[in-house]
Motif scaffolding. Structure first.
Motif, short mmCIF file in Angstrom:
data_model
loop_
_atom_site.label_atom_id
_atom_site.label_comp_id
_atom_site.label_asym_id
_atom_site.label_seq_id
_atom_site.Cartn_x
_atom_site.Cartn_y
_atom_site.Cartn_z
N GLU A 288 9.37 11.12 3.17
CA GLU A 288 8.04 10.92 2.60
C GLU A 288 7.48 9.55 2.98
O GLU A 288 6.28 9.41 3.24
N VAL A 289 8.35 8.55 3.02
CA VAL A 289 7.92 7.21 3.42
C VAL A 289 7.46 7.22 4.87
O VAL A 289 6.39 6.70 5.21
N ASP B 114 0.83 -1.21 0.00
CA ASP B 114 0.00 0.00 0.00
C ASP B 114 0.86 1.26 0.00
O ASP B 114 0.61 2.20 -0.75
N LEU B 115 1.89 1.27 0.85
CA LEU B 115 2.78 2.42 0.92
C LEU B 115 3.52 2.63 -0.40
O LEU B 115 3.62 3.75 -0.91
N ALA B 116 4.03 1.53 -0.96
CA ALA B 116 4.78 1.61 -2.21
C ALA B 116 3.91 2.12 -3.34
O ALA B 116 4.32 2.97 -4.15
N ALA B 117 2.67 1.62 -3.43
CA ALA B 117 1.76 2.03 -4.49
C ALA B 117 1.41 3.51 -4.37
O ALA B 117 1.35 4.25 -5.36
N GLU B 118 1.18 3.96 -3.15
CA GLU B 118 0.81 5.36 -2.91
C GLU B 118 1.95 6.31 -3.28
O GLU B 118 1.72 7.40 -3.82
N LEU B 119 3.19 5.90 -3.03
CA LEU B 119 4.35 6.76 -3.25
C LEU B 119 5.00 6.55 -4.62
O LEU B 119 5.88 7.33 -5.01
N GLY B 120 4.60 5.49 -5.32
CA GLY B 120 5.23 5.20 -6.60
C GLY B 120 6.64 4.67 -6.46
O GLY B 120 7.50 4.92 -7.31
#
Length: 348
Positions: free
Chosen positions: A38-39, A9-15
């Motif tokens: 940002e992470v 979820d975190l990776a998808a949100e931040l690209g």
């Protein structure tokens, strides 16, 4: 039902890739500090916790996903509103992860200790789950009333002797040492301290740290050569000007946030160029628009709020364990108001 947040979820949100997000949360290298921050920001907002974070909470008997939503109070006064905004931000950031809330509560400026109980009842203070006591309470007796509340309390200040309370504060003692050592390494020997040295415990500690840091560097501090006395008026600025012209220091350390801009503009009125003729270090709560990019020890005020929220949850879960006092250390920011003396090698 609370949705379980994953690395995906975190990776998808931040690209970003899952590997990058994982490394960021574990403090591993391989990315910019901006990406890392940002992470962390998104993880806090969404309530994601690493396995190590969950284990730490469990060891402290704190539920990472509590069912009960708690209400806390930050008691403050007008003297401390400028940095309490940062404290409140840190408290909100941490409590948001648990679904708790924190409410700022302003003490009336003329409230007497004899009126405290009636005021606390009117504000429903005793219905809070816990109380954070902000720095710079204008009356020691009022602070004592807050410290005696039969609630979990966290003092956001240096604790008085024999006080039975946990405390979390940014370490101004360390900050002043950083300032003195940085200037000494840049060749400065005649350093003047500017700052009220009596009104608050934190102010006393700043002045004490300055004297000890100068002594460590091999210099004697004559109190009469430093602008440390206040009478409630702007007379101190005139005294500062006289002291500066008399002793001609090559650097000034301003120990109090709200005194930094007046001290800087006094130097300007005296025709002193900063940093060409006099270096300036100020213990600012944050960078001010009324000053150039100021050289300063960075005071982790927001981080103090964040850490204090953890300490409150720990105290609620561990009411019988000894009290603890936490000091947070920041880094020194070089800025544009310090300069090495001729013939000296600049400190990195």
């Amino acid at each position: 039902m609370r949705k379980r947040i994953t690395l995906h979820d975190l990776a998808a949100e931040l690209g970003l890739t899952i590997q990058t997000v994982s490394k960021a949360l574990r403090g591993l290298p391989g990315m910019s500090e901006q990406t890392r921050s940002e992470v962390f920001r998104l993880a806090r907002e969404l309530g994601y916790m690493t396995k190590d974070q969950k284990q730490t909470l469990q060891l402290d008997h704190i539920s990472p996903y509590p069912v009960v939503k708690r209400r806390f109070v930050l008691v403050q006064n007008k003297q401390s509103l400028n940095f309490n905004r940062l404290l409140l931000q840190g408290l909100h950031e941490r409590f948001m992860e648990f679904g708790h809330t924190v409410q700022p509560l302003l003490i009336p400026p003329h409230l007497k200790p004899s009126q405290f109980e009636a005021w606390a009842e009117e504000q429903e203070l005793m219905y809070a789950e816990g109380v954070f006591i902000a720095p710079r309470m204008n009356l020691d007796l009022l602070e004592l009333k807050l410290l005696e509340l039969p609630l979990p309390r966290i003092l956001l200040n240096f604790p008085p002797p024999e006080t039975k309370v946990d405390s979390v504060i940014w370490d101004v003692y360390e900050a002043v040492f950083q300032a003195v050592r940085r200037l000494v390494r840049m060749g400065h020997r005649k350093i003047m301290y500017v700052g009220d040295a009596l009104d608050q415990r934190g102010f006393v500690i700043r002045w004490q740290a300055f004297r000890e840091a100068m002594k460590e560097a091999g210099f004697t501090v004559d109190p009469y050569e430093h602008a440390t006395e206040r009478d409630g008026t702007d007379q101190w600025l005139q005294n500062f000007g006289v002291l500066y012209r008399t002793h001609k220091p090559t650097a000034v350390i301003c120990g109090i946030d709200e005194e930094a801009a007046p001290a800087y503009h006094t130097l300007r009125r005296l025709g002193v160029a900063v940093p060409q003729q006099c270096s300036l270090v100020a213990l600012l709560n944050e960078q001010s628009d009324t000053l150039p990019l100021c050289s300063r020890p960075q005071l982790p005020i927001r981080e103090t709020g964040y850490r204090a929220a953890d300490r409150m949850l720990w105290r609620i879960a561990n009411p019988h364990l000894p009290f603890e006092h936490v000091r947070l250390q920041g880094e020194f920011f070089a800025g544009s108001t310090i300069q090495k003396l001729a013939g000296q090698v600049a400190d990195k």
